[in-house]
Design a protein around this motif. Sequence first.
Motif, PDB file in Angstrom:
ATOM      1  N   ARG A   1       6.527   5.178  11.632  1.00 23.20           N
ATOM      2  CA  ARG A   1       6.965   6.345  10.868  1.00 23.20           C
ATOM      3  C   ARG A   1       5.823   7.099  10.198  1.00 23.20           C
ATOM      4  NH1 ARG A   1       7.468   5.214   5.455  1.00 23.20           N
ATOM      5  NH2 ARG A   1       6.981   3.056   4.972  1.00 23.20           N
TER       6      ARG A   1
ATOM      7  N   ALA B   1      -7.041   6.759   1.970  1.00 29.22           N
ATOM      8  CA  ALA B   1      -8.299   6.777   1.233  1.00 29.22           C
ATOM      9  C   ALA B   1      -8.696   5.361   0.875  1.00 29.22           C
ATOM     10  CB  ALA B   1      -8.150   7.601  -0.032  1.00 29.22           C
TER      11      ALA B   1
ATOM     12  N   LYS C   1      -5.159   3.029   4.069  1.00 29.48           N
ATOM     13  CA  LYS C   1      -4.387   4.191   4.490  1.00 29.48           C
ATOM     14  C   LYS C   1      -4.797   5.373   3.614  1.00 29.48           C
ATOM     15  CE  LYS C   1       0.384   5.274   4.492  1.00 29.48           C
ATOM     16  NZ  LYS C   1       1.742   4.778   4.375  1.00 29.48           N
TER      17      LYS C   1
ATOM     18  N   ALA D   1      -9.145   2.859  -1.484  1.00 24.34           N
ATOM     19  CA  ALA D   1      -8.823   2.497  -2.857  1.00 24.34           C
ATOM     20  C   ALA D   1      -7.985   1.242  -2.777  1.00 24.34           C
ATOM     21  CB  ALA D   1      -8.051   3.610  -3.535  1.00 24.34           C
ATOM     22  N   GLU D   2      -8.080   0.450  -3.819  1.00 26.38           N
ATOM     23  CA  GLU D   2      -7.444  -0.851  -3.780  1.00 26.38           C
ATOM     24  C   GLU D   2      -5.951  -0.757  -3.451  1.00 26.38           C
ATOM     25  OE1 GLU D   2      -9.037  -3.465  -3.576  1.00 26.38           O
ATOM     26  OE2 GLU D   2      -7.264  -4.730  -3.512  1.00 26.38           O
ATOM     27  N   GLN D   3      -5.283   0.206  -4.074  1.00 23.99           N
ATOM     28  CA  GLN D   3      -3.826   0.276  -3.874  1.00 23.99           C
ATOM     29  C   GLN D   3      -3.475   0.778  -2.484  1.00 23.99           C
ATOM     30  OE1 GLN D   3      -4.770   3.364  -5.364  1.00 23.99           O
ATOM     31  NE2 GLN D   3      -5.885   2.368  -7.014  1.00 23.99           N
ATOM     32  N   ASN D   4      -4.436   1.345  -1.774  1.00 21.55           N
ATOM     33  CA  ASN D   4      -4.136   1.846  -0.427  1.00 21.55           C
ATOM     34  C   ASN D   4      -4.487   0.833   0.649  1.00 21.55           C
ATOM     35  OD1 ASN D   4      -3.552   4.118  -1.804  1.00 21.55           O
ATOM     36  ND2 ASN D   4      -5.141   5.391  -0.928  1.00 21.55           N
ATOM     37  N   ARG D   5      -4.893  -0.371   0.240  1.00 23.20           N
ATOM     38  CA  ARG D   5      -5.339  -1.329   1.247  1.00 23.20           C
ATOM     39  C   ARG D   5      -4.154  -1.870   2.035  1.00 23.20           C
ATOM     40  NH1 ARG D   5      -9.237  -5.583  -0.702  1.00 23.20           N
ATOM     41  NH2 ARG D   5      -7.526  -7.007  -0.973  1.00 23.20           N
ATOM     42  N   VAL D   6      -4.264  -1.714   3.370  1.00 24.27           N
ATOM     43  CA  VAL D   6      -3.164  -2.147   4.228  1.00 24.27           C
ATOM     44  C   VAL D   6      -3.357  -3.609   4.600  1.00 24.27           C
ATOM     45  CG1 VAL D   6      -2.040  -1.742   6.425  1.00 24.27           C
ATOM     46  CG2 VAL D   6      -2.913   0.175   5.113  1.00 24.27           C
TER      47      VAL D   6
ATOM     48  N   TYR E   1       0.806  -1.220   0.000  1.00 23.35           N
ATOM     49  CA  TYR E   1       0.000   0.000   0.000  1.00 23.35           C
ATOM     50  C   TYR E   1       0.835   1.263   0.000  1.00 23.35           C
ATOM     51  CZ  TYR E   1       1.008  -0.486   4.978  1.00 23.35           C
ATOM     52  OH  TYR E   1       1.643  -0.644   6.182  1.00 23.35           O
ATOM     53  N   ASP E   2       2.166   1.131   0.044  1.00 25.55           N
ATOM     54  CA  ASP E   2       3.021   2.314  -0.030  1.00 25.55           C
ATOM     55  C   ASP E   2       3.712   2.440  -1.377  1.00 25.55           C
ATOM     56  OD1 ASP E   2       2.574   3.758   2.157  1.00 25.55           O
ATOM     57  OD2 ASP E   2       4.218   2.971   3.361  1.00 25.55           O
TER      58      ASP E   2
ATOM     59  N   TYR F   1       1.654   3.269 -12.906  1.00 29.51           N
ATOM     60  CA  TYR F   1       0.774   2.275 -12.292  1.00 29.51           C
ATOM     61  C   TYR F   1      -0.074   1.567 -13.345  1.00 29.51           C
ATOM     62  CZ  TYR F   1      -2.674   0.159  -9.223  1.00 29.51           C
ATOM     63  OH  TYR F   1      -3.468  -0.730  -8.583  1.00 29.51           O
TER      64      TYR F   1
ATOM     65  N   THR G   1      -5.511   8.365  -4.581  1.00 34.01           N
ATOM     66  CA  THR G   1      -5.418   7.121  -5.324  1.00 34.01           C
ATOM     67  C   THR G   1      -4.581   7.434  -6.543  1.00 34.01           C
ATOM     68  OG1 THR G   1      -7.265   7.592  -6.721  1.00 34.01           O
ATOM     69  CG2 THR G   1      -7.737   6.529  -4.628  1.00 34.01           C
ATOM     70  N   PHE G   2      -3.976   6.438  -7.109  1.00 32.40           N
ATOM     71  CA  PHE G   2      -3.103   6.793  -8.231  1.00 32.40           C
ATOM     72  C   PHE G   2      -3.454   6.007  -9.489  1.00 32.40           C
ATOM     73  CE2 PHE G   2      -0.190   3.244  -7.226  1.00 32.40           C
ATOM     74  CZ  PHE G   2      -0.589   3.017  -5.944  1.00 32.40           C
TER      75      PHE G   2
ATOM     76  N   LYS H   1       2.722   3.780  -3.939  1.00 33.33           N
ATOM     77  CA  LYS H   1       2.428   5.034  -4.615  1.00 33.33           C
ATOM     78  C   LYS H   1       3.688   5.873  -4.851  1.00 33.33           C
ATOM     79  CE  LYS H   1      -0.736   7.767  -2.603  1.00 33.33           C
ATOM     80  NZ  LYS H   1      -1.474   8.825  -2.062  1.00 33.33           N
TER      81      LYS H   1
END
Lengths: 217, 664
Positions: free
Chosen positions: B517, B480, B478, B482-487, A85-86, A123, A116-117, A88
């Motif tokens: 961090r 928002a 994290k 969205a799929e890519q932000n899923r922790v 998830y990091d 990506y 979102t990206f 980005k």
Amino acid sequence: MRRKIENGKVVKYIRLDYFSNLEVETAKELDSLIVNKLKEILKKLKQAGLLDNKKHDLAFWYIIGKGVNELIESDEFKKLGIPKYDLKGVFEGIENAARIELHIFENLKESKRQNTFLRNHIYRAYKLAQFPEEYVKKVGSWDTWREFLERPIFDRDPILLRKLLDSYLKKYNKPIERKTAREIIKLVNKKLKDYNTKYMPNDVLDKIIEEIINTVG
Amino acid sequence: MFWGEKMETGLVVRYSKQEIEENLEAYENDAGKDKEHTLYFVQKDAIQNSIDAKVDDKNFSVTFELVEYKKDRYLIITDTGTTGLLGKGIPKDIESDEEAVFEYLEKDKNEKWGRFESFYFKKGEAYKDLGSKGRGKLIFLAASVDNKIYFDSLRIDGTYKFGGIYYEGGFRRLIEKEGDESKKRLKENLPFLDPLTKTGTRIIIVNPYAYVVEDFKNLEYYIQETWWLALQKGLKFYYKGFDGVMKEVRPNPLLNFDKINESRKIKKGPGKLKKDTEFGYKELVIALADSPLDEPLAGIYIQRGLMKVSSFIDYDIGLPKENKNRIYGYIIFDEKTEKEFRDKIEAITHFAYNTKSRLGKIIDQFLEENIEKFAELKGLLNAEGAGQNDRTAIVVQNRTNEINRVLAELGIKGGFGPGPSSSSQSSTQQPSDISLQLIGLKENNAYEPGDDLTFNAKIINRKLEPSGPYYVDINLYKEAVAEQNRVETLFSGTYAKLDIDKVHPIQNIKSYKFPKRYKGKYIIEKTITDKNGHEVYRRNEILWVGVPPELRNGIFKIDLKREKRNNFLYEPHYNPEENKYIININAEHPYYKKIEEYKNDELIAFLTDFIIANSVSFVLATEPDRFADTQFVKTNGSFPEGPTEKIFEIERKNLALLLSYIQG
């Protein structure tokens, strides 16, 4: 990113004192990984003769996407411990490095920074290269793919996208045009708005997909 | 028929009414105005044609007139000091053969009459130099209710010719012999007009649409905007409405770039648009207006000759709109670039250019870079850039929260409580038939980095069909959803049955340790899906890790949109010339007035100090180097010009609350 003027030019810079030593080290390591990978990619693009071509087409993005996938799957990268998830920041980094150090993407607008990206070029390429190359070509142009790849619904559920594309190709046996892609997306968003496609029974989902595909044809 | 049987007429090949509509649509798209402003399009094309045919500047003029005769109205456009429409017209015997007409026109470059009445817009050498792609004239027909125009011309060789185009089951043209016969026909058709006495061309649009007539009052403004450079150079334009008073179009004083103070503009050139390319420019001027300009005046004008093609304003350098609309200027290309521009990328409507072409991209990039530099020099750009996601915004958010929290501790409360401020996720809420509650979250959903996130949950089914299966998901994101932000996926399970009004506990929810961090927002997304894949429940829960929770209705509210400037209590303002920060305190603000009244009240004194201290800490947090020079300045409502960094605002209803508390 801060801005200042140096010798009459606007310069963008980052203040390193915001970060810990460990973070700076990781960033430097990541940077070298990215640059090395980009050099490889550049070589491949040159070999394929895609670099002189000002218009960035499917093959161009596929090679980049493939490279990015290799980078993210590599052991060196995994050692850095960057969670999924990091990523980005990594994608943004790749785009910046490609612009600044290798001068590819000169004709390309900068990706906008967002929470979102999905509209980040790198990506999208990364997602594209997760499909087999032959299949990608069969589906359509980069414009078509872009339409699909930047939609949250397909990002959430790649299987749904694969199903849609499969049934379109099966029925019409021709590449999807961008216009058609947009129609498909409109219908998908309308018909599947209240659904969680992950849990939809296959027969229900297939029926809706069939309806959509029949309507656009 | 209107003009009598004896007149000879011919075909205007290729045109149908539909093409007129399509052409009009192209204008609407390119110019960004709807068809009520057809006059805007007409004036540009008419003057463009006249300037192309200009012989000398001294005698040149273009006049627009509205005339009423019997039951008909006419819009008449007359130019003088031009060559007139030279040529004999298309011979009748070849008129239906497209190729032959084309060949005929290409053979003689001076056959302007033929080009005007034929309306070809085929691309070819003959058309390039004369700007006669033909579309322009379609706009004259589009302005007429009857789709009918006349035109006559006294040419530089002394001959006179009259003609016309009208619709009758297809477009047809009048064929007249030069000289006396033409003069006779003019009198027959338009008895109120005399033949031209000065060299030039006259176009008579029969029965213009009501909106064209209505729009006539804006004509001066249109010409001022499109032809500002021509006006600066001393070319004359006149207009006369139904009132019969002839008026001259005066240049817009705003657009006299020579008179703008050097400190408010930059002037460059000649130079290259981009290194190692053949494209160059003669002159680039970027200036800063005192106040935001109207849309067509703002932006950098792309000039082609004396004509403004379009304004370059579609750039994104993080400028707030009001500042964006203050930047204006123009660019004139060198000859070679201008030719390329005209031949290859300028739209046939003259209102736009192809921004996707190589030259178009180079132009856009060049202008954007220069505008960014200019904006930076004038201190219009925030050092940190704008936008809710950047660091400054977070700092301001935190300060505001602190103020609100201290006030809350003092017992001054708005509608407090954790949760999203007013943004997207809560808006989809509707009374639900089923609910999923999280138990054991920390108070106010506030966590510290390094904390463990552990909680339990329960489902209560109120109305839904008990037999499932139901799929339950709890995900952690994290920043928002969205799929890519899923922790993490904290829980994913299936319930075969959910009895009504019974508590169903969720077990085995994963715990998560927040990394040390990162400070910021996390979101727990809860969804329940029924057997058909239908989402019956979806809610989000926001967690604040290392940052204070946003208060839903604090006394102070941040206005990041910077709309209502006069409501600000104070405004930090950066003065680039002196490299100083100035904090303007608005003495007109109701809160400030109250402070004056209650000078001796300790609480008020404390609050005022507190707010000012916060503004100082704002400067400290964003621009530490400049802190030593920070000044506090009192103003009365209108702030000195300059960028607004970030603003606090007291909400009116909360102000009342605050005051009522103070007054006891």
